[in-house]
Write a protein that holds these residues in place. Structure first.
Motif, PDB file in Angstrom:
ATOM      1  N   UNK A 130       0.850  -1.187   0.000  1.00  0.00           N
ATOM      2  CA  UNK A 130       0.000   0.000   0.000  1.00  0.00           C
ATOM      3  C   UNK A 130       0.889   1.241   0.000  1.00  0.00           C
ATOM      4  N   UNK A 131       0.691   2.167  -0.938  1.00  0.00           N
ATOM      5  CA  UNK A 131       1.521   3.380  -0.941  1.00  0.00           C
ATOM      6  C   UNK A 131       1.239   4.246   0.280  1.00  0.00           C
ATOM      7  N   UNK A 132       2.308   4.739   0.884  1.00  0.00           N
ATOM      8  CA  UNK A 132       2.159   5.603   2.043  1.00  0.00           C
ATOM      9  C   UNK A 132       2.132   7.063   1.649  1.00  0.00           C
ATOM     10  N   UNK A 133       1.919   7.939   2.601  1.00  0.00           N
ATOM     11  CA  UNK A 133       1.658   7.635   4.012  1.00  0.00           C
ATOM     12  C   UNK A 133       0.297   6.973   4.206  1.00  0.00           C
ATOM     13  N   UNK A 134       0.144   6.287   5.359  1.00  0.00           N
ATOM     14  CA  UNK A 134      -1.039   5.483   5.626  1.00  0.00           C
ATOM     15  C   UNK A 134      -1.848   6.065   6.781  1.00  0.00           C
ATOM     16  N   UNK A 135      -3.166   6.092   6.596  1.00  0.00           N
ATOM     17  CA  UNK A 135      -4.104   6.380   7.690  1.00  0.00           C
ATOM     18  C   UNK A 135      -4.744   5.044   8.050  1.00  0.00           C
ATOM     19  N   UNK A 136      -4.496   4.570   9.256  1.00  0.00           N
ATOM     20  CA  UNK A 136      -4.888   3.217   9.649  1.00  0.00           C
ATOM     21  C   UNK A 136      -6.134   3.261  10.525  1.00  0.00           C
ATOM     22  N   UNK A 137      -7.157   2.543  10.101  1.00  0.00           N
ATOM     23  CA  UNK A 137      -8.411   2.486  10.857  1.00  0.00           C
ATOM     24  C   UNK A 137      -8.750   1.017  11.085  1.00  0.00           C
ATOM     25  N   UNK A 138      -8.813   0.606  12.333  1.00  0.00           N
ATOM     26  CA  UNK A 138      -9.122  -0.790  12.639  1.00  0.00           C
ATOM     27  C   UNK A 138     -10.534  -0.909  13.178  1.00  0.00           C
ATOM     28  N   UNK A 139     -11.307  -1.840  12.633  1.00  0.00           N
ATOM     29  CA  UNK A 139     -12.630  -2.144  13.175  1.00  0.00           C
ATOM     30  C   UNK A 139     -12.508  -3.393  14.044  1.00  0.00           C
ATOM     31  N   UNK A 140     -13.207  -3.368  15.184  1.00  0.00           N
ATOM     32  CA  UNK A 140     -13.023  -4.432  16.171  1.00  0.00           C
ATOM     33  C   UNK A 140     -11.686  -4.280  16.864  1.00  0.00           C
TER      34      UNK A 140
END
Length: 342
Positions: A130-140
């Motif tokens: 995945x090209x960065x920069x990354x915004x990381x969102x975790x469900x659960x």
């Protein structure tokens, strides 16, 4: 009315048949857990699961519970919390038959928010595409331990490479074994924003929460228990944000809207979709797709509706599949200690 010569099914008869079906379903669930998950990993839970599956009295206690509360992991953690001795079937049975109201109350009040930090290894393999920069969102996200993959150190085999955070080695090192064909990442993902969503967010700094999370770790896995405590301290230090919300509502979209526009939004989930029924799983995947986000999932085989069936036989070591946008890139055990090609 024509007399068929057959007795009508009474409500009592129908109820009895339904109860028998429920008991059979619970027994099957515990046998499957013993064979597909606990075997070779936790002698205690394997022995306990087989014992429950063969005990009509224990099955009758479990059958009236909601399906989500019949989980072996949840029952056995609650039993240990109330004093059942690991590996001792008689201790488990005595506890459940004499103190069932107390155990049942714990089962109903708690959840299996295991939050295994080692699953970040699968996330790391997915994020490198995945090209960065990354915004990381975790469900659960539970306590948010899998929201800080860039804050852990990783070792890839006894003689393999090591990957550390950009500011130096982490107090938490995750040992990962990669099968042939899988290559260790050489750089950490550039995560510039992170947030989690969970029906019941957990505070990694809360002693009671940490005690329950440690109890959920299987009895023989002391190294995982120690790692969990260290990872929780790291998550607390970095003030990981996990908000209360249901991914099937606009809570997901609302949280995603806060991500910086110049970063690639990546939605992740590990052992989370299994808590939804089939239509809700499909809806969850569609919602993530509608966001225009990339998606890294780590779920048991057959759970993610976007991931095609794999020809590889299902074993405890290949029970989970890691996928990027529905395309599998690795299989692993549920604790993600060994990853192999799908």
């Amino acid at each position: 009315m024509t007399d068929t010569g057959l007795p009508d099914a009474s409500p009592a008869t129908a109820s009895a048949a339904s109860a028998a079906s429920d008991v059979d379903a619970v027994a099957g669930r515990y046998r499957a857990f013993a064979a597909a998950q606990a075997a070779g990993s936790s002698p205690t839970l394997c022995r306990w699961a087989v014992a429950v599956a063969e005990d009509p009295e224990l099955l009758a206690l479990l059958a009236p519970l909601p399906a989500a509360k019949q989980q072996p992991n949840l029952l056995f953690a609650a039993a240990r919390l109330h004093g059942a001795r690991p590996g001792d079937v008689r201790s488990l049975r005595a506890l459940l038959t004499t103190r069932w109201p107390a155990v049942r109350a714990t089962v109903l009040a708690r959840a299996t928010q295991t939050n295994e930090a080692a699953r970040c290894a699968a996330l790391l393999l997915g994020l490198r595409h995945v090209p960065g920069p990354v915004a990381l969102l975790e469900v659960g996200a539970a306590a948010g331990l899998c929201l800080i993959p860039d804050r852990f150190s990783y070792t890839f085999g006894d003689d393999g490479p090591r990957l550390d955070p950009v500011d130096g080695p982490s107090p938490v090192t995750l040992p990962v074994r990669l099968g042939d064909g899988l290559v260790a990442p050489t750089v950490m993902p550039d995560i510039v924003w992170r947030a989690g969503l969970d029906l019941n967010p957990l505070n990694p700094a809360d002693p009671d929460t940490l005690d329950w999370l440690r109890t959920l770790v299987w009895p023989e896995h002391q190294a995982r228990r120690d790692r969990l405590a260290a990872a929780a301290a790291l998550a607390a230090e970095h003030r990981v944000r996990v908000r209360a919300g249901d991914l099937r509502t606009d809570a997901l979209e609302a949280l995603a809207s806060r991500a910086p526009g110049d970063a690639t939004l990546v939605v992740t989930h590990s052992a989370a979709l299994a808590y939804l029924d089939a239509p809700a799983r499909r809806e969850a995947v569609d919602r993530v797709t509608a966001l225009g986000a990339r998606r890294v999932g780590f779920e048991a085989r057959g759970v993610d509706p976007a991931v095609p069936p794999l020809a590889r036989p299902v074993t405890p070591a290949t029970l989970f599949v890691a996928a990027l946008d529905g395309t599998p890139f690795a299989v692993a055990d549920g604790h993600c200690t060994v990853l192999a090609l799908p």
